[in-house]
Design an enzyme around this catalytic site. Structure first.
Site, PDB file in Angstrom:
ATOM      1  N   LYS A 221      35.591  52.831  42.546  1.00 37.96           N
ATOM      2  CA  LYS A 221      36.562  51.729  42.529  1.00 37.96           C
ATOM      3  C   LYS A 221      37.962  52.280  42.284  1.00 37.96           C
ATOM      4  O   LYS A 221      38.190  53.002  41.300  1.00 37.96           O
ATOM      5  CB  LYS A 221      36.226  50.752  41.395  1.00 37.96           C
ATOM      6  CG  LYS A 221      35.161  49.726  41.755  1.00 37.96           C
ATOM      7  CD  LYS A 221      34.799  48.886  40.555  1.00 37.96           C
ATOM      8  CE  LYS A 221      35.647  47.652  40.409  1.00 37.96           C
ATOM      9  NZ  LYS A 221      35.171  46.804  39.273  1.00 37.96           N
TER      10      LYS A 221
HETATM   11  O1  G3P Z   1      34.786  43.736  37.303  1.00 41.64           O
HETATM   12  C1  G3P Z   1      35.809  43.014  37.883  1.00 41.64           C
HETATM   13  C2  G3P Z   1      35.862  41.548  37.562  1.00 41.64           C
HETATM   14  O2  G3P Z   1      34.678  40.937  37.975  1.00 41.64           O
HETATM   15  C3  G3P Z   1      36.269  41.209  36.152  1.00 41.64           C
HETATM   16  O3  G3P Z   1      36.141  39.858  35.901  1.00 41.64           O
HETATM   17  O4  G3P Z   1      35.869  38.109  34.202  1.00 41.64           O
HETATM   18  O5  G3P Z   1      37.223  40.141  33.632  1.00 41.64           O
HETATM   19  O6  G3P Z   1      38.094  38.436  35.220  1.00 41.64           O
HETATM   20  P1  G3P Z   1      36.881  39.095  34.668  1.00 41.64           P
END
Ligand code: G3P
Length: 233
Positions: free
Chosen positions: A83
């Site tokens: 990533k």
């Molecule tokens: O891993 C990336 C993403 O899914 C993070 O999500 O919940 O931290 O906005 P969030």
């Protein structure tokens, strides 16, 4: 639609691997830090459990550092996806890693234009963060619709990985739009498994069975042998 779990937590990963519903894993530095473990050991444990793509994020900010880290991460297992952040340096790194045969995912995408650039750089996955857009007062799912349309218009092979999912409706919407992957926290996947009417129905079946005093046959089942389709004379 493929279902990825957005976690580095081994018990959670195991739970859903055992159910046969998991296609892959996404992690980020925040999720890795939560586990409070040595990074490489943790990743080896994840890779032992998950045969599908395991997304691991670089932490350098310059493309050279990202490329170096990307090669190191990819060396941990054949199913590692690297990533890289949606920055100019991140795109440079994606372009080089792609040329080197390493799978990449561009993360922290918040607009369809960013998703278009990620695809042009050669990313295997583009990750729009829909929950964080919703939090900021935008309609997060719109970027999924627009990105899918753009990729389709130009035959771009990058997969749309819907990230920052907050609840099961996000998953349904992503699937209805035809997104390739949805990654979600274990709590959301757990909510997808459960329905109160399933629990009520199951309780009723078992209560009725118990009241009638019925028993299933024990120890008499013979192993099923598949019958040949064509009976020979
Ligand atoms: O891993 C990336 C993403 O899914 C993070 O999500 O919940 O931290 O906005 P969030």
């Amino acid at each position: 639609m493929k279902i990825f779990l957005d976690t580095a937590n081994i018990p959670s990963i195991k739970t859903f691997v055992d159910m046969g519903v998991l296609d892959g894993i996404t992690t980020n530095p925040t999720l890795i830090a939560k586990e409070n473990r040595e990074f490489t050991e943790l990743v080896h444990d994840i890779l032992k459990l998950v045969p599908g793509p395991v997304n691991l994020e670089v932490v350098s900010q310059d493309s050279e550092g990202m490329i170096r880290e990307g090669h190191d991460l990819a060396g941990l297992g054949p199913n590692v996806v690297v990533k890289c952040p949606m920055t100019g340096e991140g795109l440079k790194a994606v372009r080089k890693l792609h040329k080197d045969g390493i799978k990449t995912n561009v993360t922290l995408i918040f607009s369809p234009n960013q998703a278009l650039l990620a695809a042009k750089a050669g990313a295997d996955y583009a990750s729009p963060f829909i929950g964080r857009l919703d939090d900021a007062g935008h309609e997060g799912m719109k970027i999924i619709e627009e990105t899918l349309r753009i990729y389709q218009n130009y035959g771009l092979g990058t997969q749309v990985l819907v990230a920052s999912i907050r609840h099961p409706i996000h998953v349904v919407e992503a699937a209805k739009l035809g997104a390739h992957v949805a990654t979600m926290p274990p709590e959301v996947l757990d909510k997808m498994v459960k329905h109160p009417l399933t629990d009520i129905g199951l309780k009723r079946f078992l209560d009725d069975w118990e009241k009638a005093g019925l028993r299933l046959p024990e120890g008499r089942a013979s192993p099923m042998k598949p019958k040949p389709l064509i009976q020979r004379a």
